[in-house]
Design an enzyme around this catalytic site. Structure first.
Site, PDB file in Angstrom:
ATOM      1  N   TYR A   1      14.465  -3.333 -24.726  1.00 50.98           N
ATOM      2  CA  TYR A   1      14.613  -4.649 -24.789  1.00 50.98           C
ATOM      3  C   TYR A   1      13.532  -5.548 -24.298  1.00 50.98           C
ATOM      4  O   TYR A   1      13.410  -6.749 -24.478  1.00 50.98           O
ATOM      5  CB  TYR A   1      15.922  -4.990 -23.961  1.00 50.98           C
TER       6      TYR A   1
ATOM      7  N   ASP B   1      -5.211  -3.025  -1.276  1.00 49.93           N
ATOM      8  CA  ASP B   1      -4.064  -4.304  -0.892  1.00 49.93           C
ATOM      9  C   ASP B   1      -4.534  -5.614  -0.605  1.00 49.93           C
ATOM     10  O   ASP B   1      -5.501  -5.941   0.263  1.00 49.93           O
ATOM     11  CB  ASP B   1      -3.434  -3.945   0.643  1.00 49.93           C
TER      12      ASP B   1
ATOM     13  N   GLY C   1       0.525  -1.199  -0.113  1.00 54.13           N
ATOM     14  CA  GLY C   1       0.137   0.145  -0.081  1.00 54.13           C
ATOM     15  C   GLY C   1       0.679   1.200  -0.069  1.00 54.13           C
ATOM     16  O   GLY C   1       0.524   2.439  -0.532  1.00 54.13           O
ATOM     17  N   SER C   2       1.967   1.068   0.560  1.00 53.15           N
ATOM     18  CA  SER C   2       2.777   2.396   0.619  1.00 53.15           C
ATOM     19  C   SER C   2       3.248   2.646  -0.809  1.00 53.15           C
ATOM     20  O   SER C   2       3.248   3.776  -1.094  1.00 53.15           O
ATOM     21  CB  SER C   2       4.262   2.207   1.443  1.00 53.15           C
TER      22      SER C   2
END
Lengths: 620, 620
Positions: free
Chosen positions: B419, B388, B157-158
């Site tokens: 790439y 979350d 969540g952060s």
């Protein structure tokens, strides 16, 4: 653990390319599941199970279980249809992935049953201890001083790099903050001098005024002030794109990022670095920091960290200082091949002897040069280092890491929240207050911790595994060098990009006599399509590789010497502006074995021949 | 999957508080391991195993295997000694953790064997598809428009909150960039007007000039310019500390963060929010964005998102606009209890009927209020939402997520690297170019995907599980309310903080007649010590809870009404400046059952009594 560490046999540590060790895998997996269940049963054994036999016999329980079984059939089918055969002992020469360590997989699964959250010690005492231990092992791996350094696990290398830049930004801004809060400690210093104080000097001032640290932090870059004063962030042309993203996210901005050209070996050109820093200094623009890369993403090359450190020492005498971050996301674990059983960096003149003693290579390997040796050695002088367990740690995704040389820097970015903070512990009570992330899996720490216990971070453990991958890479490199293929009346040659500093081999195919760069690029792109999911399939693809473009917007003219060595004119390069390169990360823990490699070499040659034929037939 | 979705029995989906479903767990786990090994064997069956029977019989193989076995003994011992009994059906009432879904654990383990890296489609086709699907499921959960919205999994969540702020910052800066690059599209607008354009308006301009987007992005906040012009970031007092960290990291800085007071229910005070925005406007300071929280970290309360949306509409008429981010890290999955089997938001007057039909609660539950209903409903109007899976998704750590209302916003923060970028796919070829992280576990996507397939994100699936946790919380809340304990001649009362908006119960103990707030705080802190690892132990602790402090630097005087209701004077509050609160996240999937709860209630009462006795004896 009261037993002698054995001579490690790497074959006992992987599930096996054909699942050879599945019995051992299941033995340990089920042991851990059973011991977990035993623990559940014996936490308050007086409590009876809430899921009763009657519950389990009920119709909706059975239907729910069958529903779940059906979902697993779908999951299994999807995974088996759409996954890559990294595990192959000799057919996968592409992305940075491979079999991962059996102990890490099992430890992850086991710890997941307990579901610790390492954001806070309180909610995960066991795995928080493991993460702290891993952090100190990382620090020892970098020859950082014991007790003065620190490290932790994070989501991945991008996050670690963002965190490194966050450290650099906030450190660099501190002298300006000190000037506001405690000006007597920087008396007489001009802004230029403030922005060229060393990390050491800054931390020593903070040591003298612990009670003012919080206020100083309030005035630091975390406030949002002064970000545009901090100067330039210098990265090599070979940089991972996430460095641009990092500068964006951290708010210093893309405009502060400058790329330094690389030399013919795809290492940052130190002369150009010095020129750039002096040019900036002439305009009174400071350097926020320099990034050296150990294992570039596209080439696996190793920047001359020793030369960066030397340059820093030289410039310091002229009042110029830069923060040094080493992006060793890829190559960090490789430092274990330089540490003896006591974790001491092996002397140059003893290294062959130590390798012989610990059976690091099965045959003489042309890999190690003094340049590479010195670059690894000098990592201990960097302020922060990114290291990814999920790359050369052979840990499953996702597990990144960062190490900081001076633990005091930790306080420069820390936050607190009351509900998870208890004073007096050695281990951060609230790890989330010291790092970029919040909640994080204790299981990752358990996986890395277990892998490190099985394979110590020196020549007795990881060194052997790293050595195996390097030896495998050199076998592949030798296999490709001077190889040619015939398709009809065409001859196709293979050219490696450069002698690998590590375990990545870049190479191109080119038709004999071709002087059209666009045509060569198309050939290699077509080859990639055949040797990847794009056209070649996954489960039935006999040779898999990856590719990359070196194009002027990123690389400038650095690829020109290589392109010219293949017979293309400078005009061709200017016209096309890029070269498409095939790229093999050689991570297999088996391909170093001569017999194994030679068996696969025959198959690879056929598979390549077949793919080239398909391409030429298609283009007809 | 060609079968009717059954009536879900939650008891079939967890390992069980005593490991009751261990047979089912092993059945599925071993099935997935076997099918994985079968796949390894059948990728190029002509290749012989590289680990031979002779290898496996060799001395160093056996010694290495024994070494690994010994390490697992240590790991198992450490985990069993230092882990928390989240799994308990009725004794764990603390941190935000519990048993996690068996299908998620097994899917994670299975997918880990394939080790997909969702940074790029090329290296993880199967799990990349799953992540894309999960993103669209998140969007449907939020009632975002199909095909116009997007979401992805992230570390936690952060990280999702940082990404939300990153979106807000770069969006907000775009009009200034447009003015520099394509001024004709914002002709006549003042800087104030530019900084108050809606997300919709900005995206519509970009739609008209696709060929200039790259240059506009170059002039946006990603350049490092204009960060200090973007205005204030408004968060509730109840905010998670990671919001401060996010402002620091993103470079807008802590100085741009302002806290809005909460009301008696610990929800952001909308009147105060309006006042703040008007005060800022009077000074020509724009609002970068407003954060509404669905499930506050410390109280589980639900901000009035509907009122925020209403306010935004009102202010828009006056030329003021703010970005709205909903931090539903905790409560996001709870929106599934409001969606019917067709994923339509259930009408208020039909909700009881739908709940009855789907057996959402076992008895009448006092939980749902119109406020909470409307708050959840209005989430669909936010630009970005954090959710979350490792919280109310019952997925093991770590799995966060973010959802964006308008997929066009994705291009505002995107990067590319050659790439891993292939054109033409619906699914981002290089997810790492669109999100904050880089490498990420395909296994996480497999875990979340599998859980969503087993439990759809509506009342037929997750709604039942969320309902069970809420009902369990209300049983605990009712159990505590008006409870009293006798220790010697003292009477100790229990007071819940507030009626829970969700499934968290905060409460305090207070001695009858006590008017000394410091003394009450000490009692509750002592109780926490006894009911946690600090003094109470883990494996032998009969009741576990967590705690938090509401202190004036964060909460201002918001706790005062509660403190006064317990009989403390305002002077006491001013003197002590904080109230220590015990905190129970009720996530158990079993405690909603009346019989189960009542059985445990007797045990809890005894355990609490015993802990209080210990505390009073110790202080004598």
């Amino acid at each position: 653990m009261k037993y002698e560490m054995p001579e490690i046999n790497l074959k006992a540590l992987f599930l096996g390319d054909k699942g050879e060790n599945v019995d051992l895998f299941k033995e340990l997996l089920l042991k851990m599941v059973d011991e977990h269940v035993g623990w559940r049963q014996n936490y308050m054994p007086q409590d009876l199970p809430v899921i009763t036999p009657q519950d389990r016999s009920s119709k909706d329980f059975q239907e729910t279980a069958d529903h779940m079984r059906s979902v697993f059939n779908v999951l299994s089918s999807k995974l088996r249809t759409h996954s890559l055969p990294w595990h192959s002992a000799g057919r996968f020469w592409g992305h940075m992935n491979s079999e991962t360590l059996m102990p890490a997989i099992i430890a992850y699964t086991a710890a997941m049953l307990w579901n610790g959250n390492n954001v806070a010690y309180e909610s995960s005492p066991g795995t928080s201890q493991m993460e702290e231990e891993v952090g100190h092992e990382f620090a020892a791996l970098m020859s950082y001083k014991k007790g003065e350094s620190w490290g932790h696990i994070c989501a991945d290398g991008s996050i670690a790099n963002i965190e490194g830049l966050w450290y650099a930004r906030n450190m660099k801004s501190l002298p300006l903050a000190i000037k506001e809060v405690a000006p007597e400690f920087v008396e007489g210093k001009s802004e230029w001098e403030l922005l060229n104080m060393s990390t050491e000097e800054i931390l020593e001032i903070l040591d003298q005024i612990p009670e003012q640290i919080d206020e100083i932090k309030t005035h630091s870059a975390r406030s949002g002030k002064n970000l545009q004063k901090l100067g330039k962030w210098l990265i090599p042309q070979t940089k991972h794109y996430s460095w641009l993203k990092a500068a964006d996210i951290i708010g210093v901005g893309l405009d502060c990022v400058e790329q330094i050209d690389v030399d013919d070996n795809y290492r940052m050109d130190i002369t150009k670095l010095e020129e750039k820093i002096r040019d900036l200094a002439a305009d009174q623009i400071p350097v926020l920091g320099v990034v050296g890369v150990i294992g570039t993403t596209e080439e696996g090359q190793v920047d001359r960290i020793d030369k960066m450190v030397e340059l820093r020492e030289k410039l310091a005498k002229e009042g110029i200082y830069f923060y040094l971050h080493v992006d060793a996301a890829y190559g960090g674990y490789a430092r274990s091949i330089f540490l003896d059983e006591n974790n001491e960096f092996i002397e140059w003149d003893q290294i062959d002897e130590v390798y012989a003693k610990h059976n690091i290579f099965t045959e003489k390997c042309e890999w190690l040069t003094r340049d590479v040796y010195e670059s690894f050695k000098a990592m201990s002088q960097a302020e922060t280092i990114t290291i990814d367990p999920h790359k050369m740690g052979y840990i499953p995704y996702s597990a990144g890491g960062i190490v900081i040389k001076d633990i005091r820097m930790r306080d420069v970015i820390s936050y607190f929240a009351t509900y998870v903070f208890e004073k007096g512990a050695d281990i951060p009570a609230l790890l989330g207050a010291y790092i970029l992330e919040g909640s994080k899996a204790g299981a990752t720490a358990a996986a890395v911790w277990t892998a490190h216990k099985v394979l110590p971070l020196n020549v007795t453990g990881y060194g052997k595994l790293i050595g195996a991958s390097i030896e495998g890479a050199y076998r592949f490199y030798d296999f490709l060098s001077n190889k040619e293929f015939k398709v009809g009346d065409k001859t196709i040659h293979v050219y490696p990009l450069t002698k690998p500093d590590f375990n990545m081999v870049d190479y191109v195919f080119n038709e004999e006599g071709n002087t059209d760069l666009e045509k060569m690029n198309k050939l290699n792109h077509d080859f990639f399509d055949q040797a990847s999911y794009v056209k070649g399939g996954l489960c039935n693809n006999e040779f898999i590789t990856s590719h990359t473009d070196f194009a002027t917007p990123d690389y400038g003219n650095s690829p020109l010497p290589f392109v010219k060595s293949l017979g293309f004119s400078e005009g061709e390069w200017d016209r096309e502006g890029k070269v498409t390169v095939l790229r093999a990360c050689a991570l297999s823990p088996y391909a170093h074995d001569k017999e194994v490699f030679e068996e696969y070499a025959v198959k690879l040659e056929k598979a390549i021949q077949c793919k080239l034929k398909t391409i030429y037939n298609e283009t007809k």
